[in-house]
Design an enzyme around this catalytic site. Structure first.
Site: not given
Length: 359
Positions: A323, A168
């Site tokens: 989702k 990251h």
């Protein structure tokens, strides 16, 4: 991918908690000292360095610290310092870079499957493919959460080529370690609206028990001020974006929304960048489509390994899959928040050529 063996750097200095207890004993105090999980294993010397850094309220830990121009947790700084000191890149290394909650798990699955498709045929795959038994984060390990976590120095000599890692880290903090010719970086980003909502959900699911949940309004204000893990988000995105324009053979830039729109075209682009392009025969056999389906959000989410097991820092894999949609942010942000974030994105990214689809 072979599993690397790990060896820890000896800690000659007592842990911070022990240093603090000794100070209290000198003062005649013998009560137990409250200790946060994030302080475990940190030396006095390291804690002194932390105390010199600017800090803000954290999302899932008490604090985020401003280190090398970006915000991160104490344990992440410890790992990053070890990585920057000890990692030696090799020609053909592949590094996958993202800011958190922008499609990291998906990118790892796709890249691993492309690079290893001759070992594990995605068309003929049944339950023998590694993705059925291993989370993508175990197949493509993070520098800061796996390999160099807690200041460890791993032995990477047994890893097969091309070695594939993830991070990251902003480009500026990664650059020196990947300058060797042949090392390739794949960067995936996501529109800042969905990245924020996904980050808010995830961090509240995995936060330390000693930290109260961060409310949406609180998190939004921190986000817009750049205070989020490895942020500010705009600097993270622009660092890789500009490098991809300058050196497209070195840094390949992908948008989450583009993958959702046309996964097969972008898989072909990714494979070509990795110098393993799909052959005409592979395309006729449906290899590209098979990889897209095998690595799809829907398929990964339903696999048992991603329902019950743990990978990153003992966080449950199920929290990695919520989702996987574009524009879920419309269900959460108020008109004033949309206006504020839109203005921020225009201000920070305007003129760079970097744009996003929001719906």
């Amino acid at each position: 991918m072979a599993t690397s063996s790990m060896k820890s750097i000896p800690m000659a200095i007592p842990s911070f908690s022990m240093c603090h207890k000794l100070e209290l004993l000198k003062e005649g105090k013998t009560r137990d000292v409250p200790k946060a999980e994030e302080d475990e294993g940190l030396s006095c010397e390291f804690q002194e360095m932390l105390d010199s850094l600017p800090k803000e309220r954290g999302w899932r830990t008490r604090y985020l610290y401003l280190f090398q121009g970006f915000w991160c947790q104490a344990k992440e700084i410890q790992a990053i310092m070890s990585f920057q000191k000890h990692f030696q890149s090799l020609e053909n290394d592949v590094v996958l870079a993202t800011i958190p909650k922008s499609g990291t798990t998906w990118l790892k699955a796709l890249t691993f499957t492309i690079l290893n498709r001759h070992r594990f045929d995605p068309v003929a795959s049944s339950t023998n493919h590694p993705l059925f038994t291993s989370n993508p984060h175990d197949l493509v390990p993070f520098f800061e959460y796996k390999l160099y976590a807690n200041g460890d120095v791993p032995d990477l000599s047994g890893l097969a080529s091309p070695r594939t890692f993830a991070t990251h880290l902003p480009f500026g903090s990664l650059k020196e370690t990947i300058e060797k010719p042949g090392v390739k970086v794949v960067y995936l980003c996501r529109n800042p609206f969905d990245t924020f909502i996904s980050s808010w959900h995830y961090t509240n699911n995995i936060k330390s028990e000693s930290v109260s949940p961060v409310l949406l309004d609180q998190a939004f204000d921190l986000y817009c001020r750049g205070v989020i893990g490895f942020g500010p988000f705009w600097e993270h995105m622009l660092g890789y974006w500009r490098e991809s324009l300058k050196r497209p053979e070195k840094v390949f830039f992908l948008r989450y929304e583009d993958l959702k729109d046309d996964i097969e075209t972008n898989l072909k682009r990714l494979a070509t960048f990795l110098e393993l392009p799909f052959t005409e025969e592979e395309e006729r056999k449906g290899v590209v489509k098979a990889i897209a389906e095998l690595c799809s959000f829907e398929n990964l989410k339903k696999l048992e390994v991603n329902k019950s097991n743990k990978s990153i820092k003992n966080f449950e894999n199920r929290f990695l899959f919520r989702k996987g949609e574009v524009s879920d942010w419309v269900n959460y942000l108020s008109p004033s928040q949309v206006e504020r974030l839109s203005a921020l994105v225009d201000d920070k990214l305007g003129g760079s050529g970097l744009t996003f689809r929001l719906s």
